[in-house]
Design an enzyme around this catalytic site. Sequence first.
Site, PDB file in Angstrom:
ATOM      1  NE  ARG A 243      44.184  60.545  35.016  1.00  0.00           N
ATOM      2  CZ  ARG A 243      43.070  60.369  35.854  1.00  0.00           C
ATOM      3  NH1 ARG A 243      42.904  59.266  36.282  1.00  0.00           N
ATOM      4  NH2 ARG A 243      42.094  61.113  35.764  1.00  0.00           N
TER       5      ARG A 243
ATOM      6  CG  ASP B  75      42.025  47.137  35.946  1.00  0.00           C
ATOM      7  OD1 ASP B  75      42.227  48.284  36.416  1.00  0.00           O
ATOM      8  OD2 ASP B  75      41.033  46.422  36.418  1.00  0.00           O
ATOM      9  CB  SER B  76      41.790  42.254  38.463  1.00  0.00           C
ATOM     10  OG  SER B  76      40.813  43.395  39.098  1.00  0.00           O
TER      11      SER B  76
ATOM     12  CB  ALA C  14      48.534  44.141  40.675  1.00  0.00           C
TER      13      ALA C  14
ATOM     14  CG  ASP D  32      45.348  54.521  41.437  1.00  0.00           C
ATOM     15  OD1 ASP D  32      44.883  54.561  42.473  1.00  0.00           O
ATOM     16  OD2 ASP D  32      44.712  55.133  40.562  1.00  0.00           O
TER      17      ASP D  32
ATOM     18  CB  CYS E 268      41.387  55.752  46.921  1.00  0.00           C
ATOM     19  SG  CYS E 268      40.959  54.273  46.340  1.00  0.00           S
TER      20      CYS E 268
HETATM   21  N1  SAH Z   1      44.641  54.430  38.129  1.00  0.00           N
HETATM   22  C1  SAH Z   1      43.347  54.433  37.495  1.00  0.00           C
HETATM   23  C2  SAH Z   1      42.471  54.189  38.357  1.00  0.00           C
HETATM   24  C3  SAH Z   1      42.559  52.930  38.985  1.00  0.00           C
HETATM   25  S1  SAH Z   1      41.242  52.180  40.119  1.00  0.00           S
HETATM   26  C4  SAH Z   1      42.959  55.787  36.730  1.00  0.00           C
HETATM   27  O1  SAH Z   1      43.837  56.670  36.560  1.00  0.00           O
HETATM   28  O2  SAH Z   1      41.909  55.790  36.052  1.00  0.00           O
HETATM   29  C5  SAH Z   1      41.817  50.606  40.594  1.00  0.00           C
HETATM   30  C6  SAH Z   1      41.703  49.627  39.588  1.00  0.00           C
HETATM   31  O3  SAH Z   1      42.267  48.431  40.229  1.00  0.00           O
HETATM   32  C7  SAH Z   1      40.448  49.014  39.237  1.00  0.00           C
HETATM   33  O4  SAH Z   1      40.229  49.328  37.693  1.00  0.00           O
HETATM   34  C8  SAH Z   1      40.461  47.524  39.633  1.00  0.00           C
HETATM   35  O5  SAH Z   1      39.489  46.802  38.711  1.00  0.00           O
HETATM   36  C9  SAH Z   1      41.945  47.301  39.720  1.00  0.00           C
HETATM   37  N2  SAH Z   1      42.081  45.984  40.451  1.00  0.00           N
HETATM   38  C10 SAH Z   1      41.628  45.854  41.384  1.00  0.00           C
HETATM   39  N3  SAH Z   1      42.306  44.625  42.180  1.00  0.00           N
HETATM   40  C11 SAH Z   1      43.546  44.375  40.968  1.00  0.00           C
HETATM   41  C12 SAH Z   1      44.515  43.355  41.092  1.00  0.00           C
HETATM   42  N4  SAH Z   1      44.603  42.401  41.916  1.00  0.00           N
HETATM   43  N5  SAH Z   1      45.340  43.484  40.062  1.00  0.00           N
HETATM   44  C13 SAH Z   1      45.138  44.396  38.998  1.00  0.00           C
HETATM   45  N6  SAH Z   1      44.098  45.393  39.013  1.00  0.00           N
HETATM   46  C14 SAH Z   1      43.276  45.312  40.070  1.00  0.00           C
END
Ligand code: SAH
Length: 394
Positions: A212, A250-251, A278, A298, A338
């Site tokens: 980040r 975010d979803s 996304a 991510d 991850c």
């Molecule tokens: N980058 C963040 C952590 C991301 S964790 C940080 O630095 O804190 C992954 C995230 O992706 C979760 O919040 C989850 O809700 C989201 N997610 C899962 N599927 C998704 C999709 N299809 N579109 C958008 N977001 C999604």
Amino acid sequence: MGTVVVKRGRAKPLWRGHPWVFRDSIDRAEGDPGPGDLVSVVDDRGRFLGRGFFSPASLIAVRILLRDEETPADGALWRARLERARALREETLGLPVVTDGWRLVHSEGDGLPGLVVDRYAGHLVAQFSTAGMHARREELLDALEDVFSPSSIHARADRRACKAEGIPEENGLLRGEQPPGPPSILENGVCFRISLGAGHKTGFYADQRDNRRLVGSLARDRSVLDLHTYTGGFGLYAAANGAADVPGLDSSGAALALAVENAMLNNGRQVRFERADATETLNRLHREGRAFDIVVSDPPRLAADRRGVPKALRMYRDLHLRALRVVRPGGLLAVSSCSGAVTEEDFETTLKEAAYDVGRDIQVLARGGQAADHPVLATCPEGRYLKFVLACVA
Ligand code: SAH
């Protein structure tokens, strides 16, 4: 104490320091050990390999805790290992200067297999994810209180691990008093509210801290699309570093609610959070001919284990392809995985292939992983799960 005898020819990784005995490497268990019991592990000739917790229901049937035959597995051992974990973060890494939210205990990486503890300001969130750690919960909580004097300790169960280990899923307050609201942490000058023991992981992704910061440092006057923002992560760093425009999505509605609060706390006026998928959003942005200076991807873990890898690689490649299309020429794409089962090489290949498919050249500028408060035991490379690649897109 029960004894687990490893099959002939299967002890080599253990001699070399790997801390896991897989179920299918076991020849027999003597002395009728039960789930969570401390057992001795010996090879087929009876030579001592170590002692660890027995989890007969799990694929990883023993996790080695001690390599000697004498040291008692009691409060003094937990305190010693916690103290070492504390010194690494506070003294060696100097984390208190950077943040007040970090991983205090990273399982095997800190010699405490099956235990994860994160701290958020004065509050701890603990994950007991093996039968052995779960059985010693009270003793471990006492040790955590002795070493860290936290205001409260909360449980956050890892559902998958609980199922694999046959232990109950427990969440909520374990020690101390429930704080009146979600505590906040300040990480590299960016404030995040944490919903303790709720949300994903234990409430926050401390593992992405350094990535980040890197993305944030490149964000001045840029447009930054944060595809999986969770509680604001990369997007808020970009905003704090002077980004011009930060759409984040975010979803999860719950994650976004906190992201919006965090944006206000940080005075992040450039941030626009939206609940959306996304892939769908990337398709729409591409149709509309939009492009961004920096795009951050991510997603959550896409492969739970080795069997899930081929499908996960297809998903990463597809996501990267769509993300690349909305990076302006000369812009940056930052992608993460991850999924521990996916190797760094395979992950980078998905990016390379996606770039080829869309006819864009990419330069890899940086490769990263989880922050140092998620240490990896050299003899247990499985502890490394986070991959991060920053690329410049021609
Ligand atoms: N980058 C963040 C952590 C991301 S964790 C940080 O630095 O804190 C992954 C995230 O992706 C979760 O919040 C989850 O809700 C989201 N997610 C899962 N599927 C998704 C999709 N299809 N579109 C958008 N977001 C999604």
